[in-house]
Write an enzyme that holds these catalytic residues in place. Structure first.
Site, PDB file in Angstrom:
ATOM      1  N   TRP A  52       0.838  -1.207   0.000  1.00 11.66           N
ATOM      2  CA  TRP A  52       0.000   0.000   0.000  1.00 11.66           C
ATOM      3  C   TRP A  52       0.869   1.251   0.000  1.00 11.66           C
ATOM      4  CZ3 TRP A  52      -5.546   0.503   0.707  1.00 11.66           C
ATOM      5  CH2 TRP A  52      -6.221  -0.726   0.621  1.00 11.66           C
ATOM      6  N   SER A  54       0.129   4.587   0.507  1.00 10.15           N
ATOM      7  CA  SER A  54      -1.034   5.379   0.902  1.00 10.15           C
ATOM      8  C   SER A  54      -0.701   6.807   1.332  1.00 10.15           C
ATOM      9  CB  SER A  54      -1.824   4.660   1.998  1.00 10.15           C
ATOM     10  OG  SER A  54      -0.962   4.188   2.996  1.00 10.15           O
ATOM     11  N   ASP A  92     -11.903   8.734   1.049  1.00  7.07           N
ATOM     12  CA  ASP A  92     -12.763   8.177   2.101  1.00  7.07           C
ATOM     13  C   ASP A  92     -13.728   9.243   2.625  1.00  7.07           C
ATOM     14  OD1 ASP A  92     -13.678   6.032   3.579  1.00  7.07           O
ATOM     15  OD2 ASP A  92     -12.331   6.349   5.251  1.00  7.07           O
ATOM     16  N   ASP A 139     -12.274   2.321  -3.070  1.00  6.57           N
ATOM     17  CA  ASP A 139     -13.493   2.973  -2.550  1.00  6.57           C
ATOM     18  C   ASP A 139     -13.861   4.279  -3.244  1.00  6.57           C
ATOM     19  OD1 ASP A 139     -13.810   0.909  -0.818  1.00  6.57           O
ATOM     20  OD2 ASP A 139     -13.337   2.017   1.003  1.00  6.57           O
ATOM     21  N   ASN A 183     -17.224  -3.091  -3.791  1.00  6.84           N
ATOM     22  CA  ASN A 183     -17.526  -4.516  -3.608  1.00  6.84           C
ATOM     23  C   ASN A 183     -19.001  -4.744  -3.882  1.00  6.84           C
ATOM     24  OD1 ASN A 183     -19.107  -4.663  -0.865  1.00  6.84           O
ATOM     25  ND2 ASN A 183     -17.403  -3.256  -0.491  1.00  6.84           N
ATOM     26  N   ASN A 222     -12.379  -5.564   2.204  1.00 10.98           N
ATOM     27  CA  ASN A 222     -13.683  -5.999   2.680  1.00 10.98           C
ATOM     28  C   ASN A 222     -13.651  -7.502   2.945  1.00 10.98           C
ATOM     29  OD1 ASN A 222     -16.755  -6.248   2.954  1.00 10.98           O
ATOM     30  ND2 ASN A 222     -16.503  -4.053   2.536  1.00 10.98           N
ATOM     31  N   TRP A 282     -17.998  -3.258   7.795  1.00 12.16           N
ATOM     32  CA  TRP A 282     -16.735  -3.380   7.061  1.00 12.16           C
ATOM     33  C   TRP A 282     -15.518  -3.292   7.982  1.00 12.16           C
ATOM     34  CZ3 TRP A 282     -13.763   0.835   8.110  1.00 12.16           C
ATOM     35  CH2 TRP A 282     -14.444   1.971   8.594  1.00 12.16           C
ATOM     36  N   LYS A 310      -5.442  -6.317   1.159  1.00 13.71           N
ATOM     37  CA  LYS A 310      -5.319  -5.797   2.528  1.00 13.71           C
ATOM     38  C   LYS A 310      -4.419  -6.718   3.348  1.00 13.71           C
ATOM     39  CE  LYS A 310      -6.658  -3.764   6.500  1.00 13.71           C
ATOM     40  NZ  LYS A 310      -6.520  -2.338   6.852  1.00 13.71           N
ATOM     41  N   GLU A 314      -3.704  -5.610   9.929  1.00 18.15           N
ATOM     42  CA  GLU A 314      -3.709  -4.149  10.028  1.00 18.15           C
ATOM     43  C   GLU A 314      -5.155  -3.710  10.253  1.00 18.15           C
ATOM     44  OE1 GLU A 314      -1.718  -2.278   6.750  1.00 18.15           O
ATOM     45  OE2 GLU A 314       0.180  -3.285   7.170  1.00 18.15           O
TER      46      GLU A 314
END
Length: 348
Positions: A52, A54, A92, A139, A183, A222, A282, A310, A314
């Site tokens: 990731w 991020s 997000d 997302d 998803n 997810n 989730w 994922k 974490e």
């Protein structure tokens, strides 16, 4: 970008994730639980997981991944590096547990392009000896399709531009792009399939110059099963009770627009039967287990591979299972639970 980029390759192990799991393995060993310790070791050494990227600081992890991939090639392996491009300004916008460092109100769009996407693309283009699978902005499309707050609505146009820009900069034969489509629980409903395809079309239009993607990612972070013959009650009325059927449904909506139809699906964590009372849960779902490890045997022509995106263990945020730390922090009790409930393919 023709053909399945995962075919004949293995998903590269994430060395950072492997080292975090040392704590989990020690916890089992200290209790004399050799069986679960062996499962953790299997995940550490054998199961590929995406890296990731991020925030801007974590761009350095691309260099680590490239080094690891070259070392794997030197050992005679044929790796593909999984990377998650995840730093959208105002990301997000609906949930807020994973909001990022860039804000549209503070020059976030320009910073995203110049300080994040450009160096990301330069690093990948310079490593033309390595194969990359890149998931774009988990997302984001989910929030574009269903985000009703003013904050989400105002972010939509600039975010479409931002993702289009990332796609345009990552055009290379050794880079395989998968645009995230949330998803099945979020966008798999009959009335959401067409708006999702529309959103993808808009983003690809903004990418311009015949920019290509390989396809889409789903279930990232997810807990939905890949396929199930016994869907939970909360899926009632949905044509997408599992992720394989979601992929098929989205692929059909995309095909009508001449858009790509291929998928990769995250199965790093899968909810156990009865773990959720509603689909919208989730966060650190309990109980759950490590799912099917990387494979291209998907029994669905629209699915290139089942992958781990994922890093299980974490935290999703300070919600769900008791004692959960902030999003991204290590949650060892959770990693232990995932191990105890792991998919049969993970060494017994």
């Amino acid at each position: 970008q023709s053909g399945n980029p995962f075919s004949g390759r293995t998903l590269l192990v994430n060395s950072d994730y492997s080292s975090k799991l040392d704590q989990t393995r020690q916890a089992f060993l200290s209790r004399g639980d050799q069986t679960n310790a062996a499962k953790v070791k299997y995940v550490q050494e054998k199961v590929g997981t995406f890296y990731w990227i991020s925030n801007i600081f974590l761009l350095r992890d691309i260099d680590v991944a490239i080094q690891n991939a070259r070392a794997a090639k030197a050992r005679g392996e044929n790796p593909i590096v999984g990377l998650v491009l995840y730093n959208l300004p105002d990301r997000d916008c609906s949930a807020g547990e994973s909001s990022g460092e860039l804000k549209l109100s503070q020059n976030g769009l320009n910073r995203y392009k110049n300080e994040y996407v450009n160096p990301f693309a330069q690093k990948l283009k310079a490593a033309s000896d390595v194969q990359f699978a890149v998931i774009l902005e988990p997302d984001a499309i989910g929030n574009m399709v269903t985000g009703t707050s003013a904050f989400c609505r105002n972010a939509r146009g600039p975010q479409q531009e931002a993702i289009g820009y990332a796609i345009s900069q990552l055009q290379a034969s050794h880079i395989h792009l998968y645009l995230d489509v949330a998803n099945g629980g979020w966008l798999g409903w009959a009335d959401k399939l067409e708006p999702t395809a529309q959103e993808v079309a808009t983003i690809l239009q903004k990418a311009g110059n015949n920019a290509k993607i390989r396809g889409f990612s789903s279930n990232v972070s997810n807990y939905n099963p890949y396929s199930t013959s016994n869907p939970p009650p909360y899926t009632s009325g949905s044509p997408s009770p599992d992720e394989s059927r979601y992929a098929t449904n989205i692929a059909n909506a995309m095909r009508q627009r001449g858009l790509p139809t291929q998928f990769i699906i995250d199965q790093s964590r899968v909810a156990l039967s009865g773990a959720r009372s509603e689909w919208g849960q989730w966060c650190n779902v309990n109980p759950a287990g490590f799912g099917q490890p990387f494979t291209t045997n998907t029994n669905n022509p629209n699915v290139d591979a089942i992958v781990w995106v994922k890093p299980g263990g974490e935290s999703d945020g300070q919600c769900g299972m008791g004692g959960a730390p902030a999003a991204g922090m290590w949650f060892d009790a959770y990693a232990q639970m995932l191990t105890q409930n792991a998919h049969d393919e993970i060494a017994r």
